[in-house]
Design an enzyme around this catalytic site. Structure first.
Site: not given
Ligand code: PNS
Length: 168
Positions: A23, A47, A96, A134
Site C-alpha cells: 500500500h 466482516k 498486483r 494484508s
C-alpha cells in the site's frame, strides 16, 4: 484554446487491515501524480476487521508522515459519494497480479456507472511488493512468522501486541 487539465484530487480507498509496504508503495507513487491524495479507510465492512478503524487510520497516519500532500480519513457508505463529498476526481487502486484484475474491473465499472466523471486509475505493484497482502500478513504474523519488511515497523509491533493480547 483548450481548457487547462483539472487539478487531480485522488482517493486511495481500501480496508488497510493493516497497511502494508505494498500500500505504501502505491501511496508514495500516487502522491507524485496528484495534488492531494486522500487515503480513505473503509469503516463499515461486512466482516469483522482485525484492527479497529481508528487503529488502522493511526497506523496509516504514522506511515505517510513523509508525504505532505497525503491525508488519511475514514469513510462509510458508497465510495463515489465520499469522493464527491471530498471534491475528488480520481480513484487510485493498485493491481498486483491478474487475479486482482477481475474484482478491480468490476468495482471500477460499477463506480463509473454511479459517477461517470470519477476516473479510476491503476498503478501496477512494484515487483518487490507484488506478493504482499494484508490477509497474508495477518496470517503469517498470527502463526509466529516474521513480517518485518512487509509492513512498516510500527505496524509489525502493533500486530505482535494485538496477537499477544488475543492469546492471553
Ligand atoms: O482493500 P479492499 O478491501 O480491497 O478495498 C475495497 C474497497 C474499500 C475499495 C471497496 O470495498 C469499496 O469501495 N467499498 C465502498 C462501498 C462501495 O462504494 N461499493 C460499491 C462500488 S465497488
Amino acid at each position: 484554446m483548450a481548457a487547462p487539465p483539472p487539478r487531480i484530487i485522488a482517493i486511495y480507498p481500501g480496508s488497510f487491515d493493516p497497511i502494508t509496504n505494498g500500500h505504501l508503495d502505491v501511496i508514495a507513487r500516487g502522491s507524485r501524480l496528484a495534488e492531494k491524495l486522500i487515503v480513505a479507510v473503509l469503516g463499515n465492512q461486512a466482516k469483522q476487521p482485525f484492527f479497529r478503524i481508528q487503529e488502522r487510520v493511526e497506523m496509516i497516519q504514522e506511515a505517510v508522515h513523509p508525504y505532505s500532500n497525503v491525508e488519511v480519513d475514514a469513510f462509510d457508505g458508497l465510495l463515489v459519494d465520499y469522493a464527491s463529498h471530498r471534491g475528488a476526481n480520481l480513484i487510485l487502486r493498485g493491481i498486483r497480479a491478474v487475479s486482482d484484475y477481475e474484482m478491480e474491473l468490476q468495482m471500477a465499472l460499477m463506480n463509473r456507472r454511479l459517477n461517470p466523471r470519477l476516473e479510476t486509475v491503476f498503478l501496477l505493484a512494484s515487483e518487490e511488493a507484488s506478493f504482499i497482502s494484508s490477509h497474508l500478513v495477518r496470517e503469517v504474523a498470527s502463526l509466529g512468522g516474521d513480517v518485518s519488511g512487509l509492513v512498516p515497523a510500527a505496524v509489525a509491533m502493533r500486530l505482535k501486541k494485538r496477537l499477544a493480547a488475543k492469546s492471553v
